[in-house]
Design a protein around this motif. Sequence first.
Motif, short mmCIF file in Angstrom:
data_model
loop_
_atom_site.label_atom_id
_atom_site.label_comp_id
_atom_site.label_asym_id
_atom_site.label_seq_id
_atom_site.Cartn_x
_atom_site.Cartn_y
_atom_site.Cartn_z
N ALA A 192 0.83 -1.21 0.00
CA ALA A 192 0.00 0.00 0.00
C ALA A 192 0.87 1.26 0.00
CB ALA A 192 -0.92 -0.01 1.22
N MET A 193 2.00 1.22 0.73
CA MET A 193 2.92 2.35 0.73
C MET A 193 3.52 2.57 -0.66
SD MET A 193 4.79 1.61 4.39
CE MET A 193 6.08 2.84 4.18
N ARG A 194 3.84 1.50 -1.34
CA ARG A 194 4.40 1.62 -2.69
C ARG A 194 3.36 2.19 -3.65
NH1 ARG A 194 9.34 -0.50 -3.23
NH2 ARG A 194 10.07 -2.06 -1.71
N VAL A 195 2.12 1.74 -3.51
CA VAL A 195 1.06 2.27 -4.37
C VAL A 195 0.86 3.75 -4.10
CG1 VAL A 195 -1.42 2.17 -4.86
CG2 VAL A 195 -0.10 0.04 -4.62
N PHE A 196 0.82 4.13 -2.82
CA PHE A 196 0.65 5.55 -2.47
C PHE A 196 1.78 6.39 -3.05
CE2 PHE A 196 1.96 8.81 0.73
CZ PHE A 196 0.96 9.74 0.46
N ARG A 197 3.00 5.91 -2.92
CA ARG A 197 4.15 6.64 -3.47
C ARG A 197 4.03 6.78 -4.98
NH1 ARG A 197 10.63 5.06 -2.92
NH2 ARG A 197 11.40 6.80 -4.19
#
Length: 300
Positions: free
Chosen positions: A6-11
């Motif tokens: 989810a952090m990678r998608v947000f970034r």
Amino acid sequence: MNQMLAMRVFRCIVESRSFSAAAERLDTTHSSVSRHLQQLESSLGVRLINRNTRNMSLSAAGERYYTACVDILDRVDAASRAVLLEQERPSGRLRVSLPLVVGTLEMAHWLPAFQQRYPDIQVDLSCSDSFVNLVADGFDVAIRICDALPDSSLVARLLMTSPMVMVASSAYVYNYGLPGTVAELDEHQLLSFASTTQWSLTSESGESVAVVTSNHFHTDTITALHACALAGGGIAPFTLSTVQDDLRSGRLVRILSNYTLGKRHYYVLYPHVRNLSAKVRAFIDFMADHYRSEQQPNLG
């Protein structure tokens, strides 16, 4: 929710400036990208991105979280690259537990070549004849010499089997003569390791005979036993691998070469067989090659 994903998608959303562009970069769908962001915001309890049908912008919390995500994800990626690089080229600190005889009398045969082949491995050796706890004491690998290994959860690989032979210095033989039979050993100084009080000799034909050593010399360190033998103190037992240089040079000579005191097995031990690090695998394979070449030394 997979928080790292989810952090990678947000970034990716932030850096792509749109959900659609992020979905394309991640090779997924617009709805999947949106769902990851919603799950992330729900878990954090804040809105990270302000969005409407036309525009999107980071919230104050989103700006702070984006900065933290970049730092965390870059560190994780750097750690992954370092591990992959190590797998390609063995490197790092390697903690090795060795028996005293290997760490002192046999190390010259293999350590320089290992260091030359693997210059990025920092070898940290600990020499002890005790069976250390590899996991609890922080060792990557150990070598042990014994008749048989005790039961344990460690993985063991047999490196070599070496006969135990009797040797003495040339000076001792000159002063006291060369025993021609087992019975004549009673007339000689017998040097024993630890609390050994009896040698069990086996002839080439398989005949066994016991020799009592209790009235002679004992020591609890293999280096002292070796030094005493070299100094002309008497007849001592060693693995053939340990005294090969001394026999070649003539510093020591075989006594009753048609008899041995059994055999000793050289094992390499390590905690894990799956996902073995490159540095440990390199050491294990190197030592296996080394001892394989010494399995049949041509010594009389």
